[in-house]
Scaffold this active site. Sequence first.
Site, PDB file in Angstrom:
ATOM      1  N   ASP A 133       0.825  -1.217   0.000  1.00  0.00           N
ATOM      2  CA  ASP A 133       0.000   0.000   0.000  1.00  0.00           C
ATOM      3  C   ASP A 133       0.859   1.267   0.000  1.00  0.00           C
ATOM      4  O   ASP A 133       0.360   2.363  -0.259  1.00  0.00           O
ATOM      5  CB  ASP A 133      -0.960   0.017   1.204  1.00  0.00           C
ATOM      6  CG  ASP A 133      -0.276  -0.046   2.557  1.00  0.00           C
ATOM      7  OD1 ASP A 133       0.973  -0.117   2.605  1.00  0.00           O
ATOM      8  OD2 ASP A 133      -0.990   0.003   3.576  1.00  0.00           O
ATOM      9  N   GLU A 134       2.159   1.118   0.293  1.00  0.00           N
ATOM     10  CA  GLU A 134       3.008   2.315   0.402  1.00  0.00           C
ATOM     11  C   GLU A 134       3.184   3.044  -0.927  1.00  0.00           C
ATOM     12  O   GLU A 134       3.601   4.199  -0.951  1.00  0.00           O
ATOM     13  CB  GLU A 134       4.384   1.938   0.979  1.00  0.00           C
ATOM     14  CG  GLU A 134       4.273   1.357   2.370  1.00  0.00           C
ATOM     15  CD  GLU A 134       5.556   1.432   3.167  1.00  0.00           C
ATOM     16  OE1 GLU A 134       6.493   2.123   2.757  1.00  0.00           O
ATOM     17  OE2 GLU A 134       5.607   0.771   4.219  1.00  0.00           O
ATOM     18  N   ASP A 289      12.306  10.915  14.539  1.00  0.00           N
ATOM     19  CA  ASP A 289      11.393  10.378  13.546  1.00  0.00           C
ATOM     20  C   ASP A 289      12.145   9.879  12.308  1.00  0.00           C
ATOM     21  O   ASP A 289      13.251  10.335  12.016  1.00  0.00           O
ATOM     22  CB  ASP A 289      10.385  11.466  13.129  1.00  0.00           C
ATOM     23  CG  ASP A 289       9.048  10.876  12.709  1.00  0.00           C
ATOM     24  OD1 ASP A 289       8.959   9.649  12.541  1.00  0.00           O
ATOM     25  OD2 ASP A 289       8.098  11.658  12.547  1.00  0.00           O
TER      26      ASP A 289
HETATM   27  O1  DAU Z   1       2.487  -0.889   4.478  1.00  0.00           O
HETATM   28  C1  DAU Z   1       3.114  -2.055   4.023  1.00  0.00           C
HETATM   29  C2  DAU Z   1       4.583  -1.997   4.379  1.00  0.00           C
HETATM   30  O2  DAU Z   1       4.659  -2.227   5.792  1.00  0.00           O
HETATM   31  C3  DAU Z   1       5.420  -3.013   3.630  1.00  0.00           C
HETATM   32  O3  DAU Z   1       5.386  -2.712   2.271  1.00  0.00           O
HETATM   33  C4  DAU Z   1       6.873  -3.003   4.138  1.00  0.00           C
HETATM   34  O4  DAU Z   1       7.621  -4.001   3.503  1.00  0.00           O
HETATM   35  C5  DAU Z   1       6.847  -3.268   5.636  1.00  0.00           C
HETATM   36  O5  DAU Z   1       8.154  -3.205   6.161  1.00  0.00           O
HETATM   37  C6  DAU Z   1       5.951  -2.253   6.339  1.00  0.00           C
HETATM   38  O6  DAU Z   1       6.524  -0.912   6.273  1.00  0.00           O
HETATM   39  P1  DAU Z   1       6.497   0.068   7.537  1.00  0.00           P
HETATM   40  O7  DAU Z   1       7.572   1.074   7.381  1.00  0.00           O
HETATM   41  O8  DAU Z   1       5.118   0.553   7.797  1.00  0.00           O
HETATM   42  O9  DAU Z   1       6.853  -0.990   8.690  1.00  0.00           O
HETATM   43  P2  DAU Z   1       7.801  -0.906   9.980  1.00  0.00           P
HETATM   44  O10 DAU Z   1       7.500  -2.114  10.801  1.00  0.00           O
HETATM   45  O11 DAU Z   1       9.214  -0.620   9.636  1.00  0.00           O
HETATM   46  O12 DAU Z   1       7.202   0.362  10.735  1.00  0.00           O
HETATM   47  C7  DAU Z   1       5.840   0.412  11.137  1.00  0.00           C
HETATM   48  C8  DAU Z   1       5.606   1.764  11.781  1.00  0.00           C
HETATM   49  O13 DAU Z   1       6.299   1.810  13.031  1.00  0.00           O
HETATM   50  C9  DAU Z   1       6.149   2.934  10.968  1.00  0.00           C
HETATM   51  O14 DAU Z   1       5.270   4.036  11.119  1.00  0.00           O
HETATM   52  C10 DAU Z   1       7.501   3.236  11.613  1.00  0.00           C
HETATM   53  C11 DAU Z   1       7.271   2.858  13.066  1.00  0.00           C
HETATM   54  N1  DAU Z   1       8.448   2.329  13.791  1.00  0.00           N
HETATM   55  C12 DAU Z   1       9.146   1.321  13.218  1.00  0.00           C
HETATM   56  C13 DAU Z   1      10.247   0.785  13.853  1.00  0.00           C
HETATM   57  C14 DAU Z   1      11.043  -0.332  13.220  1.00  0.00           C
HETATM   58  C15 DAU Z   1       8.776   2.839  15.033  1.00  0.00           C
HETATM   59  O15 DAU Z   1       8.102   3.748  15.561  1.00  0.00           O
HETATM   60  N2  DAU Z   1       9.854   2.298  15.677  1.00  0.00           N
HETATM   61  C16 DAU Z   1      10.623   1.299  15.128  1.00  0.00           C
HETATM   62  O16 DAU Z   1      11.616   0.876  15.761  1.00  0.00           O
END
Ligand code: DAU
Length: 355
Positions: A133-134, A289
């Site tokens: 969805d990104e 952030d």
């Molecule tokens: O939306 C689908 C996507 O979701 C996929 O296409 C990607 O492959 C997948 O990694 C995921 O992307 P995000 O960037 O949303 O996922 P992530 O788990 O890295 O982060 C989720 C949310 O949490 C995002 O708003 C960033 C935040 N976050 C992430 C990490 C790793 C934090 O606040 N702290 C963290 O340590």
Amino acid sequence: MIFITGGAGFIGSNFILDWLNQSDEPVLNLDKLTYAGNLENLASLQKDPRHVFVKGDLGDSSLVESLLAQYQPRAILHFAAESHVDRSIHGPEAFIQTNIVGTFRLLEVVRAYWGGLPEPEKSAFRFLHVSTDEVYGTLTKEDAPFAETNAYQPNSPYSASKAASDHLVRAWYHTYGLPVLTTNCSNNYGPYHFPEKLIPLMIVNALAGKPLPVYGDGMQIRDWLYVKDHCSAIRRVLEAGCLGETYNIGGWNEKPNLEIVHTVCALLDELRPCADGSSYKKQITFVQDRPGHDRRYAIDARKIERELGWKPAETFETGIRKTVQWYLDNPMWLENVQSGAYREWVLKQYEGGRA
Ligand code: DAU
Ligand code: NAD
């Protein structure tokens, strides 16, 4: 036989386990085993002849060509990608190579293979591209969820690379007639999720007594789907999706990140209480952030429900409980990932094979 790229990753391995649980149709799994590929996810299939594992790069055209000629798959399910947004910010090169160049090379080899198939195999063939969805960019609180008709507005190197790959897949349909299907899914969670992503990282850090890093104010919104529900949606699109169409996949589970972290902490407080009786919430730490951080994602999943009759089986409450429990029940998997031993496990277990 179906041919899966990236089947040793989080979603790919869940998909293979799920597929072989419900069908005896064999799976050819091509995976480069980057840091995110973990054959331990597929340990239960080690001696199962229905799973053929090949270590290799999807951009290696001669390898893919020979695999297609040898195994004659009826469908390609393209999961392989560099998938972590933070890594794409620090080092975008691999994202361009695998997600864009790799997808292009794969499309070209598959096009040649498909072009040479006799009927009825040619008409029945499918190339299913797994995307995110990104690609649609970010939403404000007031915006409607992403529909398939939304314009592409990717904001990170990761999402830009996925958007480019979606466009290539689309072009190979319109220009060459390759029978493609594309899915754009929201954030997945569940077993075998590499602990660089929000939910598994919070579980791992909480248990290790480490800080739980929340980016910015923690009020960014993601739309969460249990990984098995993503797998069932992909199966449904493969069997009934209309050629050239895209399908958004999501479970209508929008949550701010901070709420996710609180939920994980509350489940751990219940299932693995701290010795001193305190809550894991005390480990929450607000950190800088993510650059260009998308504020909100939300998926309008009405098309796949209306046209293909797909709905998720899990609510967020049932899925997150299963997920936390899975990590508590699988300490060796986690330990091997954290120590890097999973890479040796791969070498040991698959020595003598094609890996
Ligand atoms: O939306 C689908 C996507 O979701 C996929 O296409 C990607 O492959 C997948 O990694 C995921 O992307 P995000 O960037 O949303 O996922 P992530 O788990 O890295 O982060 C989720 C949310 O949490 C995002 O708003 C960033 C935040 N976050 C992430 C990490 C790793 C934090 O606040 N702290 C963290 O340590
Ligand atoms: P992952 O990072 O866990 O797994 C990716 C797999 O691809 C790994 O096994 C890796 O070794 C393999 N790989 C990487 N480069 C390769 C190459 N050049 N050749 C062959 N194999 C290679 O990713 P994931 O979370 O399982 O995501 C799978 C797919 O789903 C990706 O296309 C991703 O964009 C998409 N997606 C993910 C999510 C999510 O929340 N995780 C949501 C929507 C869509």
